[in-house]
Design an enzyme around this catalytic site. Structure first.
Site, PDB file in Angstrom:
ATOM      1  N   ARG A 121       0.711  -1.374   0.357  1.00 43.83           N
ATOM      2  CA  ARG A 121      -0.028   0.026   0.030  1.00 43.83           C
ATOM      3  C   ARG A 121       0.903   1.274   0.172  1.00 43.83           C
ATOM      4  NH1 ARG A 121      -3.741  -2.890   3.759  1.00 43.83           N
ATOM      5  NH2 ARG A 121      -4.775  -4.154   2.133  1.00 43.83           N
ATOM      6  N   LYS A 143       3.858  12.141 -11.047  1.00 43.65           N
ATOM      7  CA  LYS A 143       3.232  10.782 -11.475  1.00 43.65           C
ATOM      8  C   LYS A 143       3.484   9.750 -11.722  1.00 43.65           C
ATOM      9  CE  LYS A 143       0.580  14.244 -14.022  1.00 43.65           C
ATOM     10  NZ  LYS A 143      -0.193  15.178 -15.621  1.00 43.65           N
ATOM     11  N   GLU A 185      11.614  19.884 -23.269  1.00 43.21           N
ATOM     12  CA  GLU A 185      10.270  19.956 -22.299  1.00 43.21           C
ATOM     13  C   GLU A 185      11.450  20.794 -21.331  1.00 43.21           C
ATOM     14  OE1 GLU A 185       8.374  18.576 -21.505  1.00 43.21           O
ATOM     15  OE2 GLU A 185       7.601  16.325 -22.073  1.00 43.21           O
ATOM     16  N   LYS A 227       8.697  23.419 -12.118  1.00 42.05           N
ATOM     17  CA  LYS A 227       7.917  22.270 -12.207  1.00 42.05           C
ATOM     18  C   LYS A 227       7.460  22.158 -10.654  1.00 42.05           C
ATOM     19  CE  LYS A 227       6.069  17.776 -13.050  1.00 42.05           C
ATOM     20  NZ  LYS A 227       6.565  16.365 -13.913  1.00 42.05           N
ATOM     21  N   GLU A 237      -3.468  17.733  -9.915  1.00 43.98           N
ATOM     22  CA  GLU A 237      -4.024  18.153 -11.443  1.00 43.98           C
ATOM     23  C   GLU A 237      -5.711  18.954 -11.244  1.00 43.98           C
ATOM     24  OE1 GLU A 237      -1.799  16.811 -14.882  1.00 43.98           O
ATOM     25  OE2 GLU A 237      -3.617  16.483 -15.727  1.00 43.98           O
ATOM     26  N   ARG A 242      -1.564  22.731 -13.053  1.00 43.40           N
ATOM     27  CA  ARG A 242      -0.732  21.718 -13.747  1.00 43.40           C
ATOM     28  C   ARG A 242      -0.606  21.427 -14.328  1.00 43.40           C
ATOM     29  NH1 ARG A 242       1.618  16.707  -9.746  1.00 43.40           N
ATOM     30  NH2 ARG A 242       2.894  16.040 -11.805  1.00 43.40           N
ATOM     31  N   ASN A 246       1.573  20.895 -19.974  1.00 41.49           N
ATOM     32  CA  ASN A 246       0.792  20.206 -21.129  1.00 41.49           C
ATOM     33  C   ASN A 246       0.649  21.242 -22.325  1.00 41.49           C
ATOM     34  OD1 ASN A 246       0.346  17.536 -20.027  1.00 41.49           O
ATOM     35  ND2 ASN A 246      -1.596  18.482 -18.732  1.00 41.49           N
ATOM     36  N   HIS A 249       1.137  19.327 -25.469  1.00 40.58           N
ATOM     37  CA  HIS A 249       1.396  17.714 -25.882  1.00 40.58           C
ATOM     38  C   HIS A 249      -0.023  17.461 -26.465  1.00 40.58           C
ATOM     39  CE1 HIS A 249       4.218  18.426 -22.572  1.00 40.58           C
ATOM     40  NE2 HIS A 249       4.388  17.360 -22.579  1.00 40.58           N
ATOM     41  N   HIS A 253       0.356  14.761 -28.416  1.00 41.03           N
ATOM     42  CA  HIS A 253      -0.345  13.026 -28.967  1.00 41.03           C
ATOM     43  C   HIS A 253      -0.474  12.404 -29.567  1.00 41.03           C
ATOM     44  CE1 HIS A 253      -2.317  10.384 -26.543  1.00 41.03           C
ATOM     45  NE2 HIS A 253      -3.270  10.128 -27.279  1.00 41.03           N
ATOM     46  N   HIS A 267       8.604  10.772 -28.078  1.00 41.66           N
ATOM     47  CA  HIS A 267       7.295  12.460 -27.000  1.00 41.66           C
ATOM     48  C   HIS A 267       7.640  13.669 -26.814  1.00 41.66           C
ATOM     49  CE1 HIS A 267       4.874  13.033 -23.895  1.00 41.66           C
ATOM     50  NE2 HIS A 267       5.963  14.045 -23.497  1.00 41.66           N
TER      51      HIS A 267
HETATM   52  N1  LIG Z   1       5.774  11.152 -15.127  1.00 42.82           N
HETATM   53  C1  LIG Z   1       5.779  11.875 -15.554  1.00 42.82           C
HETATM   54  O1  LIG Z   1       5.780  13.110 -15.198  1.00 42.82           O
HETATM   55  C2  LIG Z   1       5.974  12.307 -16.671  1.00 42.82           C
HETATM   56  C3  LIG Z   1       6.239  13.193 -17.879  1.00 42.82           C
HETATM   57  C4  LIG Z   1       7.071  13.219 -19.106  1.00 42.82           C
HETATM   58  C5  LIG Z   1       7.497  11.769 -19.446  1.00 42.82           C
HETATM   59  N2  LIG Z   1       6.856  10.781 -18.713  1.00 42.82           N
HETATM   60  C6  LIG Z   1       7.172   9.338 -18.811  1.00 42.82           C
HETATM   61  O2  LIG Z   1       9.138   9.743 -19.478  1.00 42.82           O
HETATM   62  C7  LIG Z   1       9.151   8.119 -20.531  1.00 42.82           C
HETATM   63  C8  LIG Z   1       9.723   9.235 -21.115  1.00 42.82           C
HETATM   64  O3  LIG Z   1      10.904   9.338 -20.548  1.00 42.82           O
HETATM   65  P1  LIG Z   1      12.795   9.229 -20.946  1.00 42.82           P
HETATM   66  O4  LIG Z   1      12.714  10.258 -22.561  1.00 42.82           O
HETATM   67  O5  LIG Z   1      13.597   9.805 -20.127  1.00 42.82           O
HETATM   68  O6  LIG Z   1      12.809   7.996 -22.166  1.00 42.82           O
HETATM   69  P2  LIG Z   1      13.849   6.413 -21.580  1.00 42.82           P
HETATM   70  O7  LIG Z   1      13.019   6.152 -19.839  1.00 42.82           O
HETATM   71  O8  LIG Z   1      12.689   5.059 -22.970  1.00 42.82           O
HETATM   72  O9  LIG Z   1      15.159   6.641 -21.926  1.00 42.82           O
HETATM   73  C9  LIG Z   1      15.484   7.117 -22.972  1.00 42.82           C
HETATM   74  C10 LIG Z   1      16.327   6.200 -23.563  1.00 42.82           C
HETATM   75  O10 LIG Z   1      17.614   6.753 -22.977  1.00 42.82           O
HETATM   76  C11 LIG Z   1      18.636   5.498 -22.956  1.00 42.82           C
HETATM   77  N3  LIG Z   1      19.271   6.305 -21.629  1.00 42.82           N
HETATM   78  C12 LIG Z   1      18.486   7.109 -20.154  1.00 42.82           C
HETATM   79  N4  LIG Z   1      19.675   7.551 -19.910  1.00 42.82           N
HETATM   80  C13 LIG Z   1      20.701   7.327 -20.211  1.00 42.82           C
HETATM   81  C14 LIG Z   1      22.546   8.120 -20.410  1.00 42.82           C
HETATM   82  N5  LIG Z   1      22.630   7.969 -19.217  1.00 42.82           N
HETATM   83  N6  LIG Z   1      23.034   7.458 -20.371  1.00 42.82           N
HETATM   84  C15 LIG Z   1      22.754   6.281 -21.992  1.00 42.82           C
HETATM   85  N7  LIG Z   1      21.552   5.813 -22.103  1.00 42.82           N
HETATM   86  C16 LIG Z   1      20.212   6.245 -21.327  1.00 42.82           C
HETATM   87  C17 LIG Z   1      17.714   4.861 -21.856  1.00 42.82           C
HETATM   88  O11 LIG Z   1      17.714   3.075 -21.615  1.00 42.82           O
HETATM   89  C18 LIG Z   1      16.435   4.992 -22.897  1.00 42.82           C
HETATM   90  O12 LIG Z   1      16.640   4.053 -24.666  1.00 42.82           O
HETATM   91  C19 LIG Z   1       7.807   8.234 -20.922  1.00 42.82           C
HETATM   92  O13 LIG Z   1       7.445   6.701 -20.524  1.00 42.82           O
HETATM   93  C20 LIG Z   1       6.976   8.872 -20.798  1.00 42.82           C
HETATM   94  O14 LIG Z   1       5.404   9.165 -20.426  1.00 42.82           O
HETATM   95  C21 LIG Z   1       6.142  10.887 -17.590  1.00 42.82           C
END
Ligand SMILES: NC(=O)c1ccc[n+]([C@@H]2O[C@H](COP(=O)([O-])OP(=O)(O)OC[C@H]3O[C@@H](n4cnc5c(N)ncnc54)[C@H](O)[C@@H]3O)[C@@H](O)[C@H]2O)c1
Length: 368
Positions: A121, A143, A185, A227, A237, A242, A246, A249, A253, A267
């Site tokens: 939990r 999130k 971002e 942020k 949100e 918050r 977006n 986005h 999207h 993304h």
């Molecule tokens: N929770 C939130 O508020 C929030 C906000 C925005 C995005 N997201 C989510 O985040 C995800 C995207 O995150 P991302 O862009 O970090 O993608 P990711 O986690 O897939 O990382 C991108 C790529 O970079 C590689 N990588 C990461 N750090 C590295 C490093 N230091 N050295 C070498 N390789 C590295 C990873 O292995 C991957 O191949 C999506 O799933 C999205 O929905 C969440």
């Protein structure tokens, strides 16, 4: 090093931003690491680049890292990995007061956070974001989510980390395309609420992307502070504050959906293009000067992001993109709120956008 507080009610925490922080990991975590064994969830790429640094930092402080090394990529945010990872954590006898470490990009952060939210939990977790996107966005704000057959991030929870450690050194191994996508971002915070930061981005972004550490530290710290302010105001949100995060986005999207959420468009790349479209659409509606919208477009192009929709070579019309928008999780009682701009640094939520007008606008952009 910058230390930024995130003042969410009842569970405030800090984000540490600096260079070389992984080596001080155990000291930064302090009493949060209560036991000798520390569960660390990561992906293969991050483990190959930074696993030994983390292992050594924990070992030097008398800890033993228990690794769970997952496949990189969006597919890892799944029911299967959620179940398997929770079972793995239960096997390690993780207790509610323990901390799990998420070492990776947004995929690892979102999955680990969701595991932590449901384990017994709710147990604690520490974010060590390793992509620029994760450092400036996904690791802060609580999130967490996985993807399902119905869409991305449709199942999740609000669950704040107990600490975030953003080490800029890890960005050295991040592929340039991922760095650029994360930069979208960063610039978002200038566009949504801070014209001076946008102007700073115009002057410093190329250096930042090419590895200027001081510029990276400033940009990450500013982004996290922005942020943190918004999350503290509207953690769940509910008030609309918050929702400004977006920006770009909703358009983005639709583009991600049309390109099948694939490597064709990351993304952050979709968000960058989405922000350029939001600016142009705001100008079309007379909310923002054309020159300001062009400034947004020009900056994205200057750093190497694609800002023109026509460059994507999509074989669809505006109505198809609008249909994708209708499946957006931001849909609210039949209306789709759009984040538009009254100028650079002046975003607002418009709940009454005419979707036929958006489709006509997109038709024009697809052929421009
Ligand atoms: N929770 C939130 O508020 C929030 C906000 C925005 C995005 N997201 C989510 O985040 C995800 C995207 O995150 P991302 O862009 O970090 O993608 P990711 O986690 O897939 O990382 C991108 C790529 O970079 C590689 N990588 C990461 N750090 C590295 C490093 N230091 N050295 C070498 N390789 C590295 C990873 O292995 C991957 O191949 C999506 O799933 C999205 O929905 C969440």
């Amino acid at each position: 090093m910058a230390v930024i507080p995130v003042d969410v009610a009842g569970r405030p925490y800090e984000v540490h931003v600096g260079t070389g922080l992984l080596a001080d990991l155990a000291a930064l975590c302090g009493k949060r690491l209560r036991k000798r064994e520390v569960p660390v969830i990561t992906d293969r790429n991050v483990h190959a680049a930074w696993g030994s640094t983390v292992e050594a930092a924990l070992r030097d402080a008398g800890h033993v890292a228990q690794w769970r090394i997952l496949p990189p990529g969006e597919h890892t945010k799944s029911w299967n990995e959620l179940a398997a990872t929770v079972d793995w954590l239960l096997g390690l006898e993780v207790e509610r007061g323990d901390n799990i470490i998420a070492l990776g990009g947004g995929v690892i952060g979102d999955l680990t956070g969701f595991c932590a939210s449901v384990l017994k939990r709710g147990c604690n977790f520490i974010q060590i974001p390793t992509s620029l996107l994760a450092q400036v966005d996904s690791s802060v704000g609580g999130k967490t989510a996985i993807n399902t057959a119905a869409g991305k991030n449709l199942v999740g929870a609000f669950h704040q980390p107990s600490l975030v450690i953003a080490d800029l050194a890890v960005l050295e191994t991040l592929p340039r395309r991922e760095l650029l996508a994360g930069y979208a971002e960063v610039v978002k915070y200038g566009l949504l609420g801070d014209a001076a930061f946008f102007a700073w981005c115009e002057d410093n972004a190329v250096g930042l992307i090419d590895g200027d550490t001081a510029a990276r530290e400033y940009a990450v710290a500013q982004s996290v502070a922005a942020k943190a302010r918004i999350v503290a105001e509207d953690e769940f949100e509910r008030t609309g504050a918050r929702a400004l995060l977006n920006l770009g986005h909703t358009f983005g999207h639709a583009l991600e959906a049309e390109t099948g959420f694939s490597d064709r468009l990351l993304h952050g790349e979709a968000v960058g293009m989405g922000m350029a479209l939001a600016a142009r659409y705001s100008a079309r509606k007379g909310l923002m000067a054309e020159t300001e919208a062009e400034r947004v477009h020009a900056h994205l192009v200057a750093v190497g992001l694609t800002a023109s929709l026509s460059a994507l070579d999509l074989e669809c019309d505006g109505a198809v993109l609008v249909r994708h928008m209708l499946h957006d999780k931001k849909m609210d009682a039949g209306t789709l709120p759009f984040v538009l701009m009254r100028g650079i640094g002046a975003a607002f939520l418009d709940r009454h956008v005419d979707l036929n007008d958006v489709a006509a606008f997109l038709d024009h952009q697809l052929s421009a």
